[in-house]
Write a protein that holds these residues in place. Structure first.
Motif, PDB file in Angstrom:
ATOM      1  N   LEU A 156       0.822  -1.213   0.000  1.00  0.00           N
ATOM      2  CA  LEU A 156       0.000   0.000   0.000  1.00  0.00           C
ATOM      3  C   LEU A 156       0.856   1.262   0.000  1.00  0.00           C
ATOM      4  O   LEU A 156       1.960   1.292   0.520  1.00  0.00           O
ATOM      5  CB  LEU A 156      -0.958  -0.003   1.177  1.00  0.00           C
ATOM      6  CG  LEU A 156      -0.426  -0.217   2.600  1.00  0.00           C
ATOM      7  CD1 LEU A 156       0.117   1.043   3.184  1.00  0.00           C
ATOM      8  CD2 LEU A 156      -1.555  -0.778   3.461  1.00  0.00           C
ATOM      9  N   LYS A 227       9.000  -8.020  -1.865  1.00  0.00           N
ATOM     10  CA  LYS A 227       8.724  -6.697  -1.288  1.00  0.00           C
ATOM     11  C   LYS A 227       9.914  -5.745  -1.479  1.00  0.00           C
ATOM     12  O   LYS A 227       9.772  -4.625  -1.984  1.00  0.00           O
ATOM     13  CB  LYS A 227       8.388  -6.858   0.197  1.00  0.00           C
ATOM     14  CG  LYS A 227       8.263  -5.576   0.959  1.00  0.00           C
ATOM     15  CD  LYS A 227       7.087  -4.759   0.509  1.00  0.00           C
ATOM     16  CE  LYS A 227       7.186  -3.345   1.051  1.00  0.00           C
ATOM     17  NZ  LYS A 227       6.027  -2.549   0.799  1.00  0.00           N
ATOM     18  N   LEU A 234      10.945   0.339  -8.070  1.00  0.00           N
ATOM     19  CA  LEU A 234      10.184   1.587  -8.259  1.00  0.00           C
ATOM     20  C   LEU A 234      11.086   2.805  -8.014  1.00  0.00           C
ATOM     21  O   LEU A 234      11.021   3.796  -8.748  1.00  0.00           O
ATOM     22  CB  LEU A 234       8.966   1.616  -7.332  1.00  0.00           C
ATOM     23  CG  LEU A 234       7.870   0.601  -7.683  1.00  0.00           C
ATOM     24  CD1 LEU A 234       6.807   0.534  -6.593  1.00  0.00           C
ATOM     25  CD2 LEU A 234       7.212   0.953  -9.021  1.00  0.00           C
ATOM     26  N   GLY A 278      12.997  14.041  -6.446  1.00  0.00           N
ATOM     27  CA  GLY A 278      13.533  12.831  -5.812  1.00  0.00           C
ATOM     28  C   GLY A 278      12.489  12.177  -4.926  1.00  0.00           C
ATOM     29  O   GLY A 278      11.560  12.822  -4.461  1.00  0.00           O
ATOM     30  N   CYS A 283       9.599   4.590   3.222  1.00  0.00           N
ATOM     31  CA  CYS A 283       9.858   3.275   2.625  1.00  0.00           C
ATOM     32  C   CYS A 283      11.013   3.263   1.643  1.00  0.00           C
ATOM     33  O   CYS A 283      11.986   2.539   1.851  1.00  0.00           O
ATOM     34  CB  CYS A 283       8.591   2.779   1.944  1.00  0.00           C
ATOM     35  SG  CYS A 283       7.210   2.732   3.088  1.00  0.00           S
ATOM     36  N   ARG A 435       7.365  19.565  -9.019  1.00  0.00           N
ATOM     37  CA  ARG A 435       6.509  18.415  -9.323  1.00  0.00           C
ATOM     38  C   ARG A 435       5.800  18.537 -10.665  1.00  0.00           C
ATOM     39  O   ARG A 435       4.872  17.783 -10.951  1.00  0.00           O
ATOM     40  CB  ARG A 435       5.475  18.229  -8.206  1.00  0.00           C
ATOM     41  CG  ARG A 435       6.095  18.036  -6.827  1.00  0.00           C
ATOM     42  CD  ARG A 435       6.789  16.700  -6.718  1.00  0.00           C
ATOM     43  NE  ARG A 435       7.362  16.524  -5.387  1.00  0.00           N
ATOM     44  CZ  ARG A 435       7.537  15.365  -4.794  1.00  0.00           C
ATOM     45  NH1 ARG A 435       7.197  14.256  -5.398  1.00  0.00           N
ATOM     46  NH2 ARG A 435       8.069  15.287  -3.601  1.00  0.00           N
TER      47      ARG A 435
HETATM   48  C1  UGA Z   1       5.799   3.022  -1.425  1.00  0.00           C
HETATM   49  C2  UGA Z   1       5.339   2.011  -2.494  1.00  0.00           C
HETATM   50  O1  UGA Z   1       4.790   2.703  -3.612  1.00  0.00           O
HETATM   51  C3  UGA Z   1       4.295   1.044  -1.934  1.00  0.00           C
HETATM   52  O2  UGA Z   1       3.976   0.067  -2.902  1.00  0.00           O
HETATM   53  C4  UGA Z   1       4.878   0.373  -0.702  1.00  0.00           C
HETATM   54  O3  UGA Z   1       3.932  -0.491  -0.094  1.00  0.00           O
HETATM   55  C5  UGA Z   1       5.287   1.418   0.311  1.00  0.00           C
HETATM   56  O4  UGA Z   1       6.260   2.294  -0.291  1.00  0.00           O
HETATM   57  C6  UGA Z   1       5.873   0.712   1.496  1.00  0.00           C
HETATM   58  O5  UGA Z   1       6.868  -0.004   1.339  1.00  0.00           O
HETATM   59  O6  UGA Z   1       5.262   0.721   2.579  1.00  0.00           O
HETATM   60  P1  UGA Z   1       4.822   5.306  -0.424  1.00  0.00           P
HETATM   61  O7  UGA Z   1       6.108   5.403   0.330  1.00  0.00           O
HETATM   62  O8  UGA Z   1       3.554   5.545   0.287  1.00  0.00           O
HETATM   63  O9  UGA Z   1       4.688   3.827  -1.097  1.00  0.00           O
HETATM   64  O10 UGA Z   1       4.897   6.379  -1.584  1.00  0.00           O
HETATM   65  P2  UGA Z   1       4.923   6.397  -3.176  1.00  0.00           P
HETATM   66  O11 UGA Z   1       3.628   6.859  -3.682  1.00  0.00           O
HETATM   67  O12 UGA Z   1       5.459   5.143  -3.709  1.00  0.00           O
HETATM   68  O13 UGA Z   1       5.990   7.560  -3.406  1.00  0.00           O
HETATM   69  C7  UGA Z   1       7.323   7.437  -2.902  1.00  0.00           C
HETATM   70  C8  UGA Z   1       8.133   8.652  -3.286  1.00  0.00           C
HETATM   71  O14 UGA Z   1       8.405   8.636  -4.683  1.00  0.00           O
HETATM   72  C9  UGA Z   1       7.434   9.987  -3.029  1.00  0.00           C
HETATM   73  O15 UGA Z   1       8.387  10.912  -2.540  1.00  0.00           O
HETATM   74  C10 UGA Z   1       6.904  10.403  -4.400  1.00  0.00           C
HETATM   75  O16 UGA Z   1       6.744  11.782  -4.532  1.00  0.00           O
HETATM   76  C11 UGA Z   1       8.027   9.870  -5.280  1.00  0.00           C
HETATM   77  N1  UGA Z   1       7.588   9.608  -6.676  1.00  0.00           N
HETATM   78  C12 UGA Z   1       6.660   8.657  -6.947  1.00  0.00           C
HETATM   79  C13 UGA Z   1       8.192  10.309  -7.716  1.00  0.00           C
HETATM   80  O17 UGA Z   1       9.060  11.180  -7.497  1.00  0.00           O
HETATM   81  N2  UGA Z   1       7.813  10.023  -9.003  1.00  0.00           N
HETATM   82  C14 UGA Z   1       6.883   9.077  -9.297  1.00  0.00           C
HETATM   83  O18 UGA Z   1       6.593   8.876 -10.504  1.00  0.00           O
HETATM   84  C15 UGA Z   1       6.288   8.382  -8.246  1.00  0.00           C
END
Ligand code: UGA
Length: 508
Positions: A156, A227, A234, A278, A283, A435
């Motif tokens: 999630l 995981k 990602l 970034g 996580c 962004r």
């Molecule tokens: C992330 C994963 O997406 C989840 O699948 C996972 O369960 C979770 O970590 C975890 O391990 O608990 P989360 O940390 O809530 O989820 O946030 P994301 O939406 O994945 O974003 C992470 C970071 O990447 C943010 O700073 C976001 O702004 C950045 N991001 C995301 C980008 O810079 N570009 C993107 O295209 C996507």
């Protein structure tokens, strides 16, 4: 739906609390345990400690009948058929995951176990943690027939955690005995059978009765690696597109066009290709470091992940330089900082690139007025209000008389800003957007000096080329009669935008 399984969830953080509420939502009886008495009291009294869509509704719906909160781990686990461990696994000094909370919980369970339980790790842990949990129980004299250890990682995202839990892409189960698999299958049956999506109160999402989530049954080691590898992949995707954005910036191309073109290849996919300042959060930074550490321990060279981390750090510095280049110097400049959380849709500020950039600006003498729809209270614990730092309740108030707006996360509210009102509030109409929330041409037409990530400015040669491509696209579409007039108008607006206006004194 099945009758329901008795579940204990240990830990009421983002993962634990959401899992507890969602297990209750799909028909199970859940006790959520935390050793933080104040948090347990708050949850008892109807409070919700985190900002998460649908979570208050689910807790209200099930509190007092299907979900309870306690600090008594022994009582909670004794009554449960399945115990989910969802405690923190923070980063230790070496970069590895600190498993002391998992260890402590396993020891406590060992002391109180008196009939068969499936102990399920839901926290993100390095491969072989299952094995360690098993050893802790065995060392404490618990006979093998009283327990199994399984892995059920959670995918999630904060901000959409409830929807992600109830409408997952996949459910991964690492379990190696028939009895453990039986309990875990029963827990997820309302989702995998599609029954939940037929219920009138079901939280809406992508899954339907005819398209329920698939379940992947595998070994515990594979589940643990899935995981870590998913998060690391990602994060790699994000660092990759951020470097591509820097190439686009130098070459005068638009990274959003490039990402769109790449994402149309179904082998690449369009998600997680948004360039920005970034990645952050609780996580990705921690899990990339932990997975790198796992590789090291296994004598595998995963230098790629070091690069991913390096690029991520560099991206923040690069953006900071961009803000500086727009202002020349920070000392005494008033900056409206929009966004404090590590991304939009959450109040979480852990490893937030937004906060890091605010801190850098303060260090160089800027006066920052910050707004975030949910994260200001938490941010003010890290950076208290003072003569240089102010938190406000409204984006336009932040912008009032400011020398520039700096956009640091991607709340929808920021993308929906009334641009005229914003420009009127500002002392100088400068927006530096980390962004890519706005179209450079629209911003220029509104009279802003607009800098974003991996995209040419509206008055650059490259952006004019982009406009020409748009014109060609429209005419090629064949809606010939109406379109040329529109295109002509747009070109006129753009030409007006190319003329610099409201330029501040520090512009050359
Ligand atoms: C992330 C994963 O997406 C989840 O699948 C996972 O369960 C979770 O970590 C975890 O391990 O608990 P989360 O940390 O809530 O989820 O946030 P994301 O939406 O994945 O974003 C992470 C970071 O990447 C943010 O700073 C976001 O702004 C950045 N991001 C995301 C980008 O810079 N570009 C993107 O295209 C996507």
């Amino acid at each position: 739906m099945s009758e329901g399984v008795s579940i204990a969830v240990v830990g009421s953080g983002y993962v634990g609390l959401v899992a507890a509420a969602c297990f209750a939502e799909i028909g199970h009886r859940v006790v959520c345990v935390d050793n933080d008495e104040a948090k347990v009291r708050m949850l008892h009294e109807g409070g919700v400690p985190i900002h998460e869509e649908y979570l208050p509704e689910l807790l209200n719906r099930h509190r007092a009948n299907r979900v309870e909160f306690t600090s008594d781990l022994k009582a909670a686990t004794q009554g449960a058929q399945a115990i989910f461990i969802a405690v923190g696994t923070p980063q230790s000094e070496t970069g590895s995951a600190d498993l002391s909370y998992v260890d402590a919980v396993a020891s406590e369970i060992a002391r109180s176990i008196d009939d068969y339980k499936v102990i399920v790790e839901k926290s993100t842990v390095p491969v072989y943690t299952n094995e360690w949990i098993r050893r802790v129980l065995e060392r404490n004299g618990v006979p093998q027939e009283l327990f199994d250890v399984a892995s059920n990682p959670e995918f999630l995202r904060e901000g959409t955690a409830v929807t992600d839990f109830l409408h997952p892409d996949r459910i991964v189960l690492g379990a190696e005995t028939e009895r453990a698999v039986t309990v875990l299958r029963a827990i997820y049956e309302p989702l995998t059978s599609g029954a939940y999506y037929r219920m009138h109160h079901a939280v809406p999402g992508a899954r339907t009765p005819d398209d329920p989530p698939p379940m992947l049954l595998t070994t515990t080691q594979a589940a643990e690696i899935i995981k870590h590898a998913s998060n690391a992949f990602l994060a790699t995707k994000i660092s990759f597109i951020n470097v591509v954005a820097n190439i686009c910036e130098a070459a005068g191309a638009d990274v959003q066009d490039v990402a769109r073109g790449m994402g149309m290849d179904s082998r690449i996919g369009p998600k997680f290709l948004r360039a920005g300042i970034g990645y952050g959060g609780s996580c990705f930074p921690k899990d990339v470091a932990a997975f790198r550490h796992v590789a090291e321990q296994m004598n595998v060279d995963f230098g790629l992940l070091e690069e991913v981390e390096k690029i991520n750090g560099e991206q923040k510095r690069r953006f900071f330089q961009k803000v500086r280049s727009a202002l020349w110097t920070f000392r005494g400049k008033k900056i409206a900082a929009l966004g404090l959380a590590f991304k939009g849709g959450t109040d979480d500020i852990r490893e937030s690139p937004a906060l890091e950039i605010v801190e850098l600006m303060l260090r160089e003498g800027a006066l920052v007025r910050a707004y975030d729809p949910a994260a200001a209270a938490r941010a003010s614990e890290m950076i208290p209000s003072g003569p240089q730092m102010q938190y406000v309740d409204d984006p336009y108030e932040a912008a009032q008389d400011a020398d520039a707006v700096v956009i640091l996360n991607d709340w929808q509210e920021f993308a929906d800003l009334d641009l005229e009102r914003l420009r009127a509030a500002l002392r100088y109409p400068i927006v530096v957007d980390g962004r890519n929330l706005f179209d450079p041409a629209v911003m220029a037409a509104q009279g802003f000096t607009y800098l974003s990530v991996g995209r040419p400015g509206a008055n650059s040669v490259a952006m004019r080329a982009r406009q020409r491509v748009r014109v060609l696209r429209h005419t090629a579409d064949g809606c010939a009669r109406a379109k040329p007039a529109k295109v002509y108008l747009r070109a006129a607006v753009l030409d007006a935008a190319f003329r610099p206006r409201n330029r501040g004194p520090w512009h050359a």
